[in-house]
Design an enzyme around this catalytic site. Structure first.
Site, PDB file in Angstrom:
ATOM      1  N   ASP A  55       0.870  -1.173   0.000  1.00 29.77           N
ATOM      2  CA  ASP A  55       0.000   0.000   0.000  1.00 29.77           C
ATOM      3  C   ASP A  55       0.913   1.232   0.000  1.00 29.77           C
ATOM      4  OD1 ASP A  55      -2.235   1.725   0.435  1.00 29.77           O
ATOM      5  OD2 ASP A  55      -1.795   1.692   2.593  1.00 29.77           O
ATOM      6  N   ASP A  93      -0.063   5.139   0.628  1.00 28.79           N
ATOM      7  CA  ASP A  93      -0.245   6.160   1.658  1.00 28.79           C
ATOM      8  C   ASP A  93      -0.347   5.497   3.032  1.00 28.79           C
ATOM      9  OD1 ASP A  93      -0.361   8.735   2.481  1.00 28.79           O
ATOM     10  OD2 ASP A  93      -2.322   9.187   1.605  1.00 28.79           O
TER      11      ASP A  93
END
Ligand code: MG
Length: 411
Positions: free
Chosen positions: A12, A14
């Site tokens: 992932d 952010d």
């Protein structure tokens, strides 16, 4: 160390590699070290607005070299999903980046006529006429596809409306829920696994239990959570429980991090819980009333939803009357059932509900057997020893609980 257990990492962005424009501590070093060890990498973002090239440039600027083929955005995953299903025409409410990804998957944008799908992503210049057109097309039969479910995205000003807010408007007007592609839905992870060798051991690393961890488990992958500490509000069996928790990306190389066996979901993850009822109606001979359900052709106990403003006992009486024409009175509560393997129902309109079903023993008091033909195509009493074999999955258990005279059974 954790890194040794896997051939591929689905990272992932952010909250894992960066926050806003700044890389997080250890992220740059960890990505470089994973590359040196020959691990395959994928960079995942639910943001459907940028193109993959823009995401790759942003990562490279932060010191994390990334190839376009390693980037998976909610938009590129949507494009891959449509391409796999040979969808050729779409009406799009979304950004330039989303359109570019869809064009790359040979999807043609249709201004007139009926496209196969309506794709909704985050569009910062969405107009009433866009929503009106999306609603009209979905009502007329186009499938409703969402790039991602996120209702907001964070800004220094606080949350701003994102894709989920636009979806809510379309769902409110059509009653149809979209097929969601982005995390936590499996298509996002399927897109990320494209190009990896068959049987590659892959782990998802994310900072959200609700999207990254749940999504990994729905896709059958190991989930590693980045968080200050392991979450305490989830318990065993909850698919939002990570298989390992680390504080920064450096934790992948720590010798101490334990790894639990990844949880595998055996049912679609529900969006809501609804109350339901079932009725075990026994006649004076002790035979039990079953209906053959119109939707799946199986026999089962009369059952249904609790409507607004009624009691569960009234709901049971009403369902029996509506489905079979028989008037009954409730004699006792048998049990309450919630086991997700049988109580999670996926509907054609996209809703996934988990039912908490209260089962009542009932006695006939009037009326005549007259199946309604809508929910029930047949209704009759069966001797308990001669039950049909094509019976709904949990109903033999519910019936057994009623016949055993159990009070307060629960599963
Ligand atoms: Mg995140």
């Amino acid at each position: 160390m954790l890194a040794d257990h896997f051939d591929a990492f689905l990272l992932d962005l952010d909250g894992v590699l960066h926050v806003g424009p700044d890389p997080l501590p250890d992220a740059v070093d960890a990505v470089a070290r994973l590359r040196r060890s020959g691990k395959a990498l994928r960079f995942l973002t639910n943001d459907p607005r940028p193109t993959r090239a823009e995401v790759a440039q942003r990562l490279t600027r932060m010191g994390m070299e990334a190839d376009i083929a390693e980037i998976v955005t909610a938009a590129s995953a949507t494009a891959a999903h449509l391409q796999k299903r040979a969808v050729a025409t779409a009406y799009v409410v979304g950004s330039r980046g989303l359109r570019e990804e869809l064009r790359g998957a040979d999807v043609e944008f249709v201004a007139q006529g009926q496209p196969e799908v309506v794709v909704v992503g985050c569009d910062e210049s969405v107009r009433y006429s866009d929503l009106r057109q999306a609603v009209t097309l979905i009502t007329r039969g186009s499938r409703f596809i969402a790039t991602n479910p996120d209702p907001t995205f964070p800004t220094p000003d606080g949350p701003w409306p994102a894709t989920g807010a636009i979806l809510a408007a379309v769902t409110a007007a059509t009653g149809v829920r979209p097929r969601v592609i982005g995390k936590p839905s499996p298509p996002m992870f399927e897109a990320a696994l494209i190009g990896l060798p068959r049987g590659a051991r892959a782990a998802v690393v994310g900072d959200s239990a609700d999207t990254d961890v749940l999504g990994a488990h729905q896709a059958g992958l190991t989930a590693i959570l980045i968080a200050p500490e392991a979450p305490s509000n989830v318990q065993g069996g909850d698919p939002r429980t990570p298989d390992a928790t680390i504080t920064t990306m450096a934790g992948l190389f720590s010798p101490r991090e334990p790894l639990h066996r990844p949880l595998r979901l055996t049912f679609p993850w529900p969006q809501e819980i609804r109350p339901g009822v079932a009725a075990v109606v026994l006649d004076e001979r002790g035979d039990v009333l079953l209906v053959r359900r119109a939707d799946n052709g199986l026999w089962g106990l009369p059952s249904g939803h609790v409507e607004l403003g009624e009691t569960i006992a009234h709901a049971a009486v009403r369902e029996v009357l509506e489905e079979t024409g028989l008037q009954v009175r409730v004699s006792r509560l048998v049990g309450v059932y919630s086991e997700p393997e049988s109580q999670v129902v996926a509907y054609l309109d996209g809703r996934v509900c988990q039912f908490i079903t209260a089962s009542f023993a009932c006695t006939p008091v009037g009326g005549a057997l007259r199946p309604d033909g809508v929910e029930a195509v047949a209704a009759r009493f069966f001797p308990v020893g001669e039950m049909p074999t094509d019976l709904l999955r949990m109903h033999p258990q519910w019936l057994a609980d009623a016949l055993d005279g159990l009070i307060g059974a629960y599963r």
